[in-house]
Structures are given as C-alpha cells and as structure tokens.
Design a protein around this motif. Structure first.
Motif, PDB file in Angstrom:
ATOM      1  N   GLU A  71       0.832  -1.211   0.000  1.00  0.00           N
ATOM      2  CA  GLU A  71       0.000   0.000   0.000  1.00  0.00           C
ATOM      3  C   GLU A  71       0.858   1.249   0.000  1.00  0.00           C
ATOM      4  N   SER A  72       0.314   2.336  -0.513  1.00  0.00           N
ATOM      5  CA  SER A  72       1.023   3.618  -0.474  1.00  0.00           C
ATOM      6  C   SER A  72       1.183   4.092   0.966  1.00  0.00           C
ATOM      7  N   PHE A  73       2.325   4.770   1.234  1.00  0.00           N
ATOM      8  CA  PHE A  73       2.420   5.548   2.462  1.00  0.00           C
ATOM      9  C   PHE A  73       1.443   6.715   2.334  1.00  0.00           C
ATOM     10  N   LYS A  74       1.045   7.273   3.452  1.00  0.00           N
ATOM     11  CA  LYS A  74       0.130   8.427   3.400  1.00  0.00           C
ATOM     12  C   LYS A  74       0.909   9.709   3.670  1.00  0.00           C
ATOM     13  N   PRO A  75       0.736  10.724   2.841  1.00  0.00           N
ATOM     14  CA  PRO A  75       1.406  11.996   3.101  1.00  0.00           C
ATOM     15  C   PRO A  75       1.088  12.482   4.516  1.00  0.00           C
ATOM     16  N   ASN A  76       2.107  12.997   5.168  1.00  0.00           N
ATOM     17  CA  ASN A  76       1.995  13.500   6.537  1.00  0.00           C
ATOM     18  C   ASN A  76       1.659  12.445   7.588  1.00  0.00           C
ATOM     19  N   SER A  77       1.948  11.197   7.232  1.00  0.00           N
ATOM     20  CA  SER A  77       1.849  10.117   8.221  1.00  0.00           C
ATOM     21  C   SER A  77       3.219   9.451   8.293  1.00  0.00           C
ATOM     22  N   PRO A  78       3.517   8.802   9.415  1.00  0.00           N
ATOM     23  CA  PRO A  78       4.806   8.119   9.516  1.00  0.00           C
ATOM     24  C   PRO A  78       4.886   6.993   8.481  1.00  0.00           C
ATOM     25  N   ILE A  79       6.041   6.835   7.900  1.00  0.00           N
ATOM     26  CA  ILE A  79       6.195   5.722   6.981  1.00  0.00           C
ATOM     27  C   ILE A  79       6.438   4.463   7.798  1.00  0.00           C
ATOM     28  N   SER A  80       6.377   3.314   7.143  1.00  0.00           N
ATOM     29  CA  SER A  80       6.575   2.061   7.863  1.00  0.00           C
ATOM     30  C   SER A  80       7.462   1.141   7.050  1.00  0.00           C
ATOM     31  N   GLY A  81       7.963   0.123   7.705  1.00  0.00           N
ATOM     32  CA  GLY A  81       8.837  -0.817   7.024  1.00  0.00           C
ATOM     33  C   GLY A  81       9.283  -1.889   7.991  1.00  0.00           C
ATOM     34  N   PHE A  82      10.213  -2.724   7.559  1.00  0.00           N
ATOM     35  CA  PHE A  82      10.703  -3.778   8.427  1.00  0.00           C
ATOM     36  C   PHE A  82      11.586  -3.183   9.520  1.00  0.00           C
ATOM     37  N   GLY A  83      11.522  -3.817  10.687  1.00  0.00           N
ATOM     38  CA  GLY A  83      12.354  -3.348  11.778  1.00  0.00           C
ATOM     39  C   GLY A  83      12.460  -4.397  12.877  1.00  0.00           C
ATOM     40  N   VAL A  84      13.303  -4.094  13.846  1.00  0.00           N
ATOM     41  CA  VAL A  84      13.465  -4.942  15.029  1.00  0.00           C
ATOM     42  C   VAL A  84      13.006  -4.107  16.219  1.00  0.00           C
ATOM     43  N   ALA A  85      12.242  -4.713  17.118  1.00  0.00           N
ATOM     44  CA  ALA A  85      11.653  -3.934  18.208  1.00  0.00           C
ATOM     45  C   ALA A  85      11.545  -4.771  19.480  1.00  0.00           C
ATOM     46  N   GLU A  86      11.310  -4.065  20.591  1.00  0.00           N
ATOM     47  CA  GLU A  86      11.112  -4.743  21.874  1.00  0.00           C
ATOM     48  C   GLU A  86       9.659  -4.526  22.288  1.00  0.00           C
ATOM     49  N   VAL A  87       9.029  -5.594  22.713  1.00  0.00           N
ATOM     50  CA  VAL A  87       7.622  -5.504  23.106  1.00  0.00           C
ATOM     51  C   VAL A  87       7.504  -4.869  24.496  1.00  0.00           C
ATOM     52  N   LEU A  88       6.712  -3.801  24.577  1.00  0.00           N
ATOM     53  CA  LEU A  88       6.479  -3.152  25.871  1.00  0.00           C
ATOM     54  C   LEU A  88       5.188  -3.663  26.499  1.00  0.00           C
ATOM     55  N   GLU A  89       4.248  -3.989  25.635  1.00  0.00           N
ATOM     56  CA  GLU A  89       2.977  -4.502  26.130  1.00  0.00           C
ATOM     57  C   GLU A  89       2.323  -5.264  24.998  1.00  0.00           C
ATOM     58  N   SER A  90       1.630  -6.341  25.309  1.00  0.00           N
ATOM     59  CA  SER A  90       1.028  -7.120  24.225  1.00  0.00           C
ATOM     60  C   SER A  90      -0.421  -7.473  24.502  1.00  0.00           C
ATOM     61  N   GLY A  91      -1.257  -7.291  23.499  1.00  0.00           N
ATOM     62  CA  GLY A  91      -2.635  -7.740  23.559  1.00  0.00           C
ATOM     63  C   GLY A  91      -2.800  -9.027  22.776  1.00  0.00           C
ATOM     64  N   ASP A  92      -1.687  -9.520  22.245  1.00  0.00           N
ATOM     65  CA  ASP A  92      -1.673 -10.744  21.448  1.00  0.00           C
ATOM     66  C   ASP A  92      -0.956 -11.806  22.274  1.00  0.00           C
ATOM     67  N   LEU A  93      -1.615 -12.947  22.466  1.00  0.00           N
ATOM     68  CA  LEU A  93      -1.064 -13.983  23.342  1.00  0.00           C
ATOM     69  C   LEU A  93       0.283 -14.526  22.867  1.00  0.00           C
ATOM     70  N   LYS A  94       0.579 -14.346  21.595  1.00  0.00           N
ATOM     71  CA  LYS A  94       1.854 -14.855  21.070  1.00  0.00           C
ATOM     72  C   LYS A  94       3.056 -14.075  21.632  1.00  0.00           C
ATOM     73  N   PHE A  95       2.805 -12.874  22.122  1.00  0.00           N
ATOM     74  CA  PHE A  95       3.923 -12.026  22.578  1.00  0.00           C
ATOM     75  C   PHE A  95       3.721 -11.601  24.020  1.00  0.00           C
ATOM     76  N   LYS A  96       4.851 -11.277  24.691  1.00  0.00           N
ATOM     77  CA  LYS A  96       4.730 -10.735  26.047  1.00  0.00           C
ATOM     78  C   LYS A  96       5.791  -9.651  26.244  1.00  0.00           C
ATOM     79  N   GLU A  97       5.607  -8.857  27.231  1.00  0.00           N
ATOM     80  CA  GLU A  97       6.538  -7.778  27.543  1.00  0.00           C
ATOM     81  C   GLU A  97       7.975  -8.299  27.571  1.00  0.00           C
ATOM     82  N   GLY A  98       8.863  -7.556  26.955  1.00  0.00           N
ATOM     83  CA  GLY A  98      10.269  -7.959  26.944  1.00  0.00           C
ATOM     84  C   GLY A  98      10.664  -8.784  25.732  1.00  0.00           C
TER      85      GLY A  98
END
Ligand SMILES: NC(=O)c1ccc[n+]([C@@H]2O[C@H](COP(=O)([O-])OP(=O)(O)OC[C@H]3O[C@@H](n4cnc5c(N)ncnc54)[C@H](OP(=O)(O)O)[C@@H]3O)[C@@H](O)[C@H]2O)c1
Ligand SMILES: NC(=O)c1ccc[n+]([C@@H]2O[C@H](COP(=O)([O-])OP(=O)(O)OC[C@H]3O[C@@H](n4cnc5c(N)ncnc54)[C@H](OP(=O)(O)O)[C@@H]3O)[C@@H](O)[C@H]2O)c1
Lengths: 345, 345
Positions: A71-98
């Motif tokens: 999908e197109s990025f939206k003007p004046n919105s943050p762009i997105s892409g692949f990245g590595v991140a740390e979970v701070l909080e999860s509403g998905d049972l597959k993930f947990k904090e940390g």
C-alpha cells in the motif's frame, strides 16, 4: 500511563522520479500514551532497528491497483517498514513484555502494531539483533527463497548476481559459493567490488558503471555463458544477460532497482533469446515464502556462527538520518545492508 | 537407375528485413539419380507436402552463433524444412520402400535425407497425410508441449493466445477449451476472428490490428486478468499482456513473429510486473519434447477422429508457389496451417 515524545519520519508528499531526503521530514512533537488501548489485540513496541529497503520507493507513490502487494504511504503520516523492536505490552497472546520481535513497524520510536501476523518473535539472540532486519529477516529470506526455490541451482553452474554487495546480493553470492558454483557479481563502486571478491568470496566482480559495454563485460567473465542470473537491477543489465544465457538458463527476478525511479521503464530487447535458450524468467515476492522461515533459520544460524556466511551492514544512527539512508539506496551509497539504529533515542 | 528432373526452391541470398518471394527462386534444371549411392545409410524420398514455418526466417539470415539450434540456408542451395514424403529407397533399416514419413526434407521433388534421426515413420493414414506437416507433426507437438508442459493449465483458468488461428495457435485454443479454460485469441483479419469463434471454439477473439490500445483490449476480454499467455508474436502484445497478468501467471514463449524481420527487436517495458504478479516467462524449442510424440499421438489421433479437435490448413499447389506461401506467413496471408502440396509434380 506515561505520555512520551515519539519522534517520527513522515512522508511529505507522493514522490516522482528519484526520492530526495526532503520528500520526508522528521517530527519530534508527536506524543504517545505508553499503554495499549483496552481490548487491543496488537502490540506496543519500542523500535530498535529499521531496515531501508528498495521496495519502499514504490510505497512513496500513489498506488492505484488495489490488488497490488503493498500500500502507499500516506502523506503527513509516519512511513513504515521492516524493523526490530522490543515488546512493551502485548494484547496478542503470542507475545509478552520484553520479547524481541522483527516485522513491519513504524519509522518512529514507539509503535502500536495491530497487524501482528507480520511480526515474528526472535528466539536466538546470540547474533547481532540488527541481523533480524537483514540476514535473519526479510532480505535474508529473499536471498534464500529466490536462490534455492526459483533458480534450481546445481554445483558447478555459472551464476551472476547484480547489486551483488547489497542486503540480498551478498547472500546470494555466498549461497552459490557454498553450493560449488562459479559466481560473479556486479556493483557500483571499487570498494564494493573489493568486498565481493575479498569478503563474500565471489570468484570475480566488476563495477558496472565502468563498463561501456555490459555484453562484453559478461562475455569476459562468462565465456561459457550464464546458467543462473539473480536479477536485482533490470534494464540494460538484464538485456545484456539475455545475450549471454546458457541453455536452460534461469533468471530469478527479485528486483529491478534501476527502473524504480523512472516514469516509464526502459525497454528490454533481447527476450527472443528465451526461446532459443529454453530459458526461464520468474518473478517472486518474498512474503510468499515465509513458511520456509524456520527451515531457513536452521540453515543460516549455524552458518553465521561457524563463520561460513558473513554479513556486512551499513548502520546509521538516529531517525534524523533515516531519510538520507533510505534515498541513499537509489544512489548506491549503502555498503551492505542499510540499517537505521534508533535504540538509543 | 533413372535420372529425373528435380524441381527445387533455392535461397538467392541472405535476407534482411521482410523476406520477399524474390529472395528465393525455383529451378527445373537440376537432375537426380533415383538411386541411393552404394553404402548410403540415408533415405531417398519423393516429397509430398512441405510445411511453411516462421522459424525458417531465421535460417534465411547468416547465423553466426554455432550453438544456435538451427543452421543458415546456403545461398543458391535448396532450402529445407518439415515435410511429408514417401520413401523410394532406404539405406536405413528403420525405413523401407513405400513407407510414408515426416520430418526435415528439402524443398524439392526428390530428396536424399541423410539425417534420418529427424525423420519419423507414419503409421496411421486414416487422416489426411498433410496433417503430418501440421497437427500431427512439428506444429502440433509445439502446441502440445508448450501448453501442457510449460503452462501448467488448470480448469477454469483465463487463457490468451496470439496468432491464435495459425498452425500452433488454433490447437492451443482447442486444448485449453477441452480442459475447461476461458480462452481468447487474437488474429489479424476478420475472417480469422470468425474462425476462432465459430470453428475453434474460442470464447472470444479480436483483431489486434483494429485495436489502438492493446492493454484496453485485453482489459475488455480479461477483466479478471490472464492466467496463461501462449506467446506467438512478442513486442507490443507481450507488453500489454504483462500489464494484465493474474497472480502466478505463466507465459509460454513459443515465438515472437512480430520481431523476426526487425533489425533490432522492440523493447518490452513492463517486465517489472513479473515480480509483483510472481509470474513466469519461459521459452522452449519443440524438438526438446519429441520424446512425448507417442503420448501426443495417443491423445490427438482419437481426438481428430471423434471430431473433438479440428484443424484448418491453407494448402497451395506446387513448388512454384512455395516462396509466396512462405513469405505470406509474415504478412498474415495464411489462414490456418500453411502447406505446399507437391505430390502431383
Ligand atoms: N522480490 C522481493 O520480494 C524482494 C525483496 C527484497 C528485495 N528485493 C529487491 O532486491 C534488490 C536488492 O535489494 P536490497 O535490499 O539487497 O538492496 P541493496 O542492494 O542493499 O541496495 C540497493 C543497491 O542497488 C544498487 N543500485 C541502485 N540504483 C541502481 C541502478 N540504477 N542500477 C544498478 N544498481 C543500482 C546500488 O548498489 P550499486 O552501488 O551496486 O549500484 C544500491 O546499493 C532490489 O531490486 C529490491 O527491490 C525484492
Ligand atoms: N518454439 C518452438 O519450438 C516453435 C515451433 C513452432 C512454431 N513456433 C512459433 O510459433 C508461432 C506461430 O507459428 P505458426 O507455425 O503457428 O505460424 P502461423 O500462426 O500459422 O503463421 C504466422 C502468423 O503470424 C501472424 N503474424 C505475422 N506477422 C505478425 C506480426 N507482426 N504481429 C502479429 N502477428 C503476426 C500472422 O497471423 P495474423 O493474421 O494473426 O497476423 C500469421 O498468419 C511463431 O512465432 C513461430 O515462430 C515456435
């Protein structure tokens, strides 16, 4: 329920031609509640590394085809892409904090990721974390699927890789060498050519910008012709390869970066050779091969740890430098996988 | 040991651009001893039908690549091609006097064929003999191998065929219909379009010469896109198809006749769609699939006899008319498979 500043990279407007740094801008004024909304099934993450990928150019234009894979990025919105991140909080049972994860996230310090099906949990941290934005993430899977699934490679075959020192290319060359192929790569600077020969083990390499006649260059390195071409650039290079195929040649069409910034793609003239050489040209999108990811990790993690496969990254620090890093891909400024490190922001 | 007159069609000189009748000439002065030389392992034949095939254009130029799948014709020598013939004498144990055969022979009344490995004995004569220069010979095998072996066709898929009423195309369309596909063909005259719809059972057909915008024409007939394209013409049609592929589309590159007479082939611009559509473009040469010929006959002979498959031929009489028939292929003059009947000479 801390409210924090959330630095972000936004698209200014849809892009025509070569993307420029000024097509994006960085804000530091946005804020975020460091808490998922009640009932959310997403994850709240702190982003650590962002990946600069050529396909993002496509998302900078207004895409009209609803069946398109991105999908197109939206003007004046943050762009997105692949990245590595740390979970701070999860509403998905597959993930947990940390948990550490890789997948599609925002170009910002903190993100709420709702589409958790494109987020993968990281289990092995004996390797640099940033690798999950490169060799252990999407680009790694691209090299793996493109080479092993599409090229039907065999020991002793003649393999050519373009954009050969990049995120994907450096791996394809090493995979082909592991299999006992003869491998030649092209890249756009002397430094990259040296890397190809001295670091990634390519048998030969050349700077395509210094070759007035690409057909002649390929004939020099492949007097017997090419069995496998891993296509990253398109245009004139593809045309030259079509003149130098061996019988039953296979071309995996991974990307055509030389065409991404043109209003109208260049013409490719030598397709008739597909007939006489009984050759195959096949495009693919890596996300279609994600089911192979566990198998890929089984192969690649030990290869990394035993030093059989190396990976070169080009890491810039900070979201401020992300736009320049992204547009640099189209100028060949990156040496290896282009990463933006934002863990310390 | 009768010495007979042997009428022949000779190449005058190598051809540039569109071939003309005058690039060939007919002699009636050559003579032949109707007896094989002592110890010959070839066959002496009387030619009955000759096949006009687009690939012969290639043999009219000076081919320099020794690895190429065909050889140049020689100026002032008889040209050669596929044909149906009767064996008068055989030095090869596989054949005997009176046998009917098809394969590569000379464009002349009588030929001595030394390369008997490209000659096949005809067993079933319950069908028109000329069919062995078309549906039961090389063009039939081309349609069969190209469609079933390269296109991975499935019931209900959307199939497009160019040069759809020709020797190969008319069969591809019928094969696809037998399998339950939706099939559209393009051809260059109203008469051919009518044939496609009324005789060969294509669901739709259009005259590409009357379409200013081929992309729009394809969108009209394939609102959902194309799964399979059987490529006979190349150039602008291929470019338009690339814009209209469905996910996982397959293109069998059989021929690119629109390019055969150009000094420099046209450019094809839309190859990037191969990536996003995860599509495959694959060339082939029919001789590589001759091992399937017995299986093909098992399928096609009953289909012909039960009227499930029809075949339209365009038969001219006499070697004098052979040059015009051959060059007519490149002007779209043939309606169906172009044959030259010389049995009564
Ligand atoms: N199909 C998929 O699913 C998939 C997934 C990932 C990536 N890809 C494609 O794979 C290719 C490589 O991606 P990557 O992530 O590995 O990028 P990369 O190679 O790390 O970076 C891009 C490189 O492309 C080269 N380049 C830029 N403009 C060029 C031009 N006009 N002509 C020739 N080369 C040019 C530059 O190197 P030089 O200095 O050598 O010019 C640049 O460093 C891209 O085409 C990308 O779109 C496809
Ligand atoms: N790969 C192989 O092993 C193999 C074997 C046999 C044949 N082939 C190829 O298959 C294709 C069809 O061969 P065929 O024997 O069945 O020939 P055909 O279709 O019976 O005759 C050629 C037809 O091509 C069309 N044509 C000519 N010039 C054209 C142009 N500029 N643009 C579009 N169409 C044009 C004409 O029909 P319209 O009136 O429709 O224009 C003409 O009647 C050819 O490309 C041939 O080289 C390949």
């Amino acid at each position: 329920m801390a409210e924090v500043k959330n630095k972000q990279v936004l698209l200014r407007d849809y892009v025509c031609g070569y993307p420029k740094e000024s097509d994006m801008y960085v804000t530091t004024t946005s804020t975020l509640n460091l808490k998922l909304p009640q009932g959310s099934i997403g994850v709240l993450v702190k982003n650590l590394y962002l990946s600069c990928d050529p396909y993002m150019r496509n998302r900078m234009k207004k895409l009209l085809d609803p069946t398109y894979y991105a999908e197109s990025f939206k003007p004046n919105s943050p762009i997105s892409g692949f990245g590595v991140a740390e979970v701070l909080e999860s509403g998905d049972l597959k993930f947990k904090e940390g948990d550490l994860v890789w997948g599609i996230t925002g170009w910002e310090q903190y993100s709420v990721i709702n589409a958790t099906k494109s987020v993968f949990k990281i289990h092995d941290t004996d390797v640099p974390l940033s690798y999950y934005a490169g060799i252990l993430g999407m680009p790694g899977m691209t090299a793996y699927a493109g080479f092993y699934e599409l090229c039907s490679p065999k020991k002793g075959e003649y393999v050519f890789v373009s954009a050969a020192s990049g995120a994907v290319g450096q791996l394809v060359g090493q995979f082909a060498k592991l299999l006992g192929c003869y491998v030649v790569g092209s890249a756009g600077t002397k430094e990259k050519v040296d890397l190809l020969k001295n670091k990634f083990g390519y048998d030969e390499a050349f700077n395509y910008k210094e070759e007035a006649d690409l057909d002649a260059a390929l004939k020099r390195y492949f007097p017997e012709g090419i069995d496998i071409y891993f296509e990253n650039v398109g245009g004139k290079m593809l045309d030259a390869v079509l003149l130098n195929m061996r019988l039953n040649a296979r071309i995996a069409v991974c990307g055509m970066i030389s065409q991404y910034n043109l209003e109208y793609p260049e013409g490719v003239h030598n397709l008739m050779n597909l007939i006489t050489k009984q050759a195959r040209l096949q495009g693919f999108v890596v996300t279609n091969y994600y089911h192979l990811y566990p198998k890929f990790l089984e192969f690649i993690l030990p290869s990394i740890k035993q030093g059989k496969i190396v990976y070169v990254e080009d890491v810039v620090q900070g979201l401020e430098n992300a736009p320049a890093a992204l547009v640099g891909l189209f100028l060949g400024r990156n040496v290896g996988k282009q990463i933006v490190a934002i863990s310390h922001e």
